[in-house]
Design a protein around this motif. Structure first.
Motif, PDB file in Angstrom:
ATOM      1  N   SER A  26       0.815  -1.215   0.000  1.00 15.23           N
ATOM      2  CA  SER A  26       0.000   0.000   0.000  1.00 15.23           C
ATOM      3  C   SER A  26       0.847   1.262   0.000  1.00 15.23           C
ATOM      4  O   SER A  26       0.317   2.358  -0.134  1.00 15.23           O
ATOM      5  CB  SER A  26      -0.943  -0.003   1.216  1.00 15.23           C
ATOM      6  N   ALA A  27       2.154   1.120   0.119  1.00 19.56           N
ATOM      7  CA  ALA A  27       3.078   2.269   0.128  1.00 19.56           C
ATOM      8  C   ALA A  27       4.037   2.151  -1.052  1.00 19.56           C
ATOM      9  O   ALA A  27       4.338   1.049  -1.508  1.00 19.56           O
ATOM     10  CB  ALA A  27       3.872   2.297   1.429  1.00 19.56           C
ATOM     11  N   ASN A  28       4.511   3.283  -1.553  1.00 23.05           N
ATOM     12  CA  ASN A  28       5.528   3.280  -2.593  1.00 23.05           C
ATOM     13  C   ASN A  28       6.795   2.617  -2.066  1.00 23.05           C
ATOM     14  O   ASN A  28       7.023   2.566  -0.858  1.00 23.05           O
ATOM     15  CB  ASN A  28       5.847   4.705  -3.050  1.00 23.05           C
ATOM     16  N   ALA A  29       7.625   2.114  -2.965  1.00 22.60           N
ATOM     17  CA  ALA A  29       8.825   1.362  -2.587  1.00 22.60           C
ATOM     18  C   ALA A  29       9.747   2.152  -1.672  1.00 22.60           C
ATOM     19  O   ALA A  29      10.286   1.605  -0.702  1.00 22.60           O
ATOM     20  CB  ALA A  29       9.582   0.916  -3.833  1.00 22.60           C
ATOM     21  N   ASP A  30       9.940   3.455  -1.944  1.00 20.76           N
ATOM     22  CA  ASP A  30      10.858   4.238  -1.113  1.00 20.76           C
ATOM     23  C   ASP A  30      10.353   4.368   0.317  1.00 20.76           C
ATOM     24  O   ASP A  30      11.143   4.464   1.251  1.00 20.76           O
ATOM     25  CB  ASP A  30      11.148   5.604  -1.727  1.00 20.76           C
ATOM     26  N   ILE A  31       9.057   4.321   0.515  1.00 21.12           N
ATOM     27  CA  ILE A  31       8.478   4.341   1.864  1.00 21.12           C
ATOM     28  C   ILE A  31       8.495   2.942   2.460  1.00 21.12           C
ATOM     29  O   ILE A  31       8.792   2.753   3.638  1.00 21.12           O
ATOM     30  CB  ILE A  31       7.025   4.876   1.846  1.00 21.12           C
ATOM     31  N   ALA A  32       8.189   1.935   1.645  1.00 18.52           N
ATOM     32  CA  ALA A  32       8.122   0.552   2.120  1.00 18.52           C
ATOM     33  C   ALA A  32       9.425   0.090   2.736  1.00 18.52           C
ATOM     34  O   ALA A  32       9.423  -0.611   3.749  1.00 18.52           O
ATOM     35  CB  ALA A  32       7.717  -0.380   0.984  1.00 18.52           C
ATOM     36  N   VAL A  33      10.567   0.485   2.158  1.00 18.69           N
ATOM     37  CA  VAL A  33      11.836   0.041   2.728  1.00 18.69           C
ATOM     38  C   VAL A  33      12.054   0.634   4.112  1.00 18.69           C
ATOM     39  O   VAL A  33      12.770   0.053   4.924  1.00 18.69           O
ATOM     40  CB  VAL A  33      13.046   0.327   1.813  1.00 18.69           C
ATOM     41  N   THR A  34      11.432   1.748   4.429  1.00 19.28           N
ATOM     42  CA  THR A  34      11.553   2.311   5.775  1.00 19.28           C
ATOM     43  C   THR A  34      10.654   1.569   6.755  1.00 19.28           C
ATOM     44  O   THR A  34      10.819   1.704   7.965  1.00 19.28           O
ATOM     45  CB  THR A  34      11.223   3.819   5.804  1.00 19.28           C
ATOM     46  N   LEU A  35       9.721   0.767   6.247  1.00 15.99           N
ATOM     47  CA  LEU A  35       8.815  -0.002   7.091  1.00 15.99           C
ATOM     48  C   LEU A  35       9.371  -1.381   7.406  1.00 15.99           C
ATOM     49  O   LEU A  35       8.830  -2.089   8.244  1.00 15.99           O
ATOM     50  CB  LEU A  35       7.450  -0.160   6.398  1.00 15.99           C
ATOM     51  N   GLU A  36      10.455  -1.764   6.719  1.00  8.89           N
ATOM     52  CA  GLU A  36      11.051  -3.080   6.922  1.00  8.89           C
ATOM     53  C   GLU A  36      11.645  -3.188   8.317  1.00  8.89           C
ATOM     54  O   GLU A  36      12.080  -2.218   8.907  1.00  8.89           O
ATOM     55  CB  GLU A  36      12.157  -3.347   5.898  1.00  8.89           C
ATOM     56  N   GLU A  37      11.662  -4.429   8.797  1.00  7.27           N
ATOM     57  CA  GLU A  37      12.287  -4.728  10.078  1.00  7.27           C
ATOM     58  C   GLU A  37      13.315  -5.823   9.842  1.00  7.27           C
ATOM     59  O   GLU A  37      13.167  -6.641   8.957  1.00  7.27           O
ATOM     60  CB  GLU A  37      11.258  -5.243  11.080  1.00  7.27           C
ATOM     61  N   GLU A  38      14.355  -5.833  10.663  1.00  6.56           N
ATOM     62  CA  GLU A  38      15.303  -6.936  10.645  1.00  6.56           C
ATOM     63  C   GLU A  38      14.736  -8.045  11.530  1.00  6.56           C
ATOM     64  O   GLU A  38      13.738  -7.866  12.198  1.00  6.56           O
ATOM     65  CB  GLU A  38      16.674  -6.488  11.146  1.00  6.56           C
ATOM     66  N   ALA A  39      15.386  -9.176  11.540  1.00  6.56           N
ATOM     67  CA  ALA A  39      14.920 -10.322  12.310  1.00  6.56           C
ATOM     68  C   ALA A  39      14.724  -9.987  13.783  1.00  6.56           C
ATOM     69  O   ALA A  39      13.888 -10.568  14.454  1.00  6.56           O
ATOM     70  CB  ALA A  39      15.898 -11.489  12.164  1.00  6.56           C
ATOM     71  N   SER A  40      15.448  -9.006  14.285  1.00  2.00           N
ATOM     72  CA  SER A  40      15.339  -8.629  15.689  1.00  2.00           C
ATOM     73  C   SER A  40      14.025  -7.920  15.993  1.00  2.00           C
ATOM     74  O   SER A  40      13.678  -7.720  17.144  1.00  2.00           O
ATOM     75  CB  SER A  40      16.487  -7.681  16.058  1.00  2.00           C
ATOM     76  N   GLY A  41      13.300  -7.507  14.933  1.00  2.00           N
ATOM     77  CA  GLY A  41      12.077  -6.753  15.138  1.00  2.00           C
ATOM     78  C   GLY A  41      12.298  -5.271  15.196  1.00  2.00           C
ATOM     79  O   GLY A  41      11.378  -4.494  15.372  1.00  2.00           O
ATOM     80  N   LYS A  42      13.566  -4.858  15.045  1.00  2.00           N
ATOM     81  CA  LYS A  42      13.882  -3.433  15.059  1.00  2.00           C
ATOM     82  C   LYS A  42      13.760  -2.865  13.652  1.00  2.00           C
ATOM     83  O   LYS A  42      14.132  -3.529  12.688  1.00  2.00           O
ATOM     84  CB  LYS A  42      15.319  -3.206  15.565  1.00  2.00           C
ATOM     85  N   PRO A  43      13.253  -1.641  13.498  1.00  2.00           N
ATOM     86  CA  PRO A  43      13.182  -1.033  12.167  1.00  2.00           C
ATOM     87  C   PRO A  43      14.567  -0.927  11.554  1.00  2.00           C
ATOM     88  O   PRO A  43      15.552  -0.738  12.239  1.00  2.00           O
ATOM     89  CB  PRO A  43      12.596   0.350  12.436  1.00  2.00           C
ATOM     90  N   VAL A  44      14.619  -1.073  10.243  1.00  3.14           N
ATOM     91  CA  VAL A  44      15.884  -0.950   9.523  1.00  3.14           C
ATOM     92  C   VAL A  44      16.239   0.526   9.428  1.00  3.14           C
ATOM     93  O   VAL A  44      15.425   1.355   9.080  1.00  3.14           O
ATOM     94  CB  VAL A  44      15.750  -1.541   8.108  1.00  3.14           C
ATOM     95  N   ASP A  45      17.472   0.852   9.764  1.00  2.00           N
ATOM     96  CA  ASP A  45      17.957   2.231   9.665  1.00  2.00           C
ATOM     97  C   ASP A  45      18.648   2.402   8.324  1.00  2.00           C
ATOM     98  O   ASP A  45      19.766   1.976   8.135  1.00  2.00           O
ATOM     99  CB  ASP A  45      18.936   2.523  10.810  1.00  2.00           C
ATOM    100  N   LEU A  46      17.931   2.977   7.362  1.00  2.00           N
ATOM    101  CA  LEU A  46      18.506   3.169   6.029  1.00  2.00           C
ATOM    102  C   LEU A  46      19.117   4.494   6.028  1.00  2.00           C
ATOM    103  O   LEU A  46      19.571   5.207   5.451  1.00  2.00           O
ATOM    104  CB  LEU A  46      17.430   3.021   4.953  1.00  2.00           C
TER     105      LEU A  46
END
Length: 84
Positions: A64-84
C-alpha cells in the motif's frame, strides 16, 4: 491475505518498484530473501508486516506504500526497524 502470498513472489511498492522477494510468511510478516538486502543490511533477512499488503496480482505482492516508503517499514529479524 497471507494465504495468497507465497515463496518466490516479488514484493513491489504501490508505484510498481521492486522491494524484495518473499522467502516465506512468519506469523503476520513477510520474510524477504536475504539476497534482496543491500548496503550495511546485506546478508540479513528483512520483514514487512502483512498489514501493508494491498493485494496480490499474479506473482506479485503489491504494498500500500511506494517502494521508497516501504523500505523504511522493513524490520530486521530482531524486530527493530531498519535504519537506512
Amino acid at each position: 491475505m497471507n494465504a495468497k502470498v507465497s515463496e518466490g513472489m516479488e514484493v513491489i511498492g504501490a508505484d510498481g518498484v521492486h522491494v524484495g522477494t518473499v522467502d516465506r510468511i512468519e506469523g503476520a510478516r513477510i520474510k524477504l530473501k536475504r539476497s534482496d538486502a543491500s548496503g550495511q543490511h546485506k546478508g540479513h533477512h528483512h520483514f514487512i508486516e502483512l498489514g501493508f499488503v494491498a493485494g496480490v496480482e499474479g506473482d506479485k505482492v503489491r504494498l500500500s506504500a511506494n517502494a521508497d516508503i516501504a523500505v523504511t517499514l522493513e524490520e530486521e529479524a530482531s524486530g527493530k526497524p531498519v535504519d537506512l
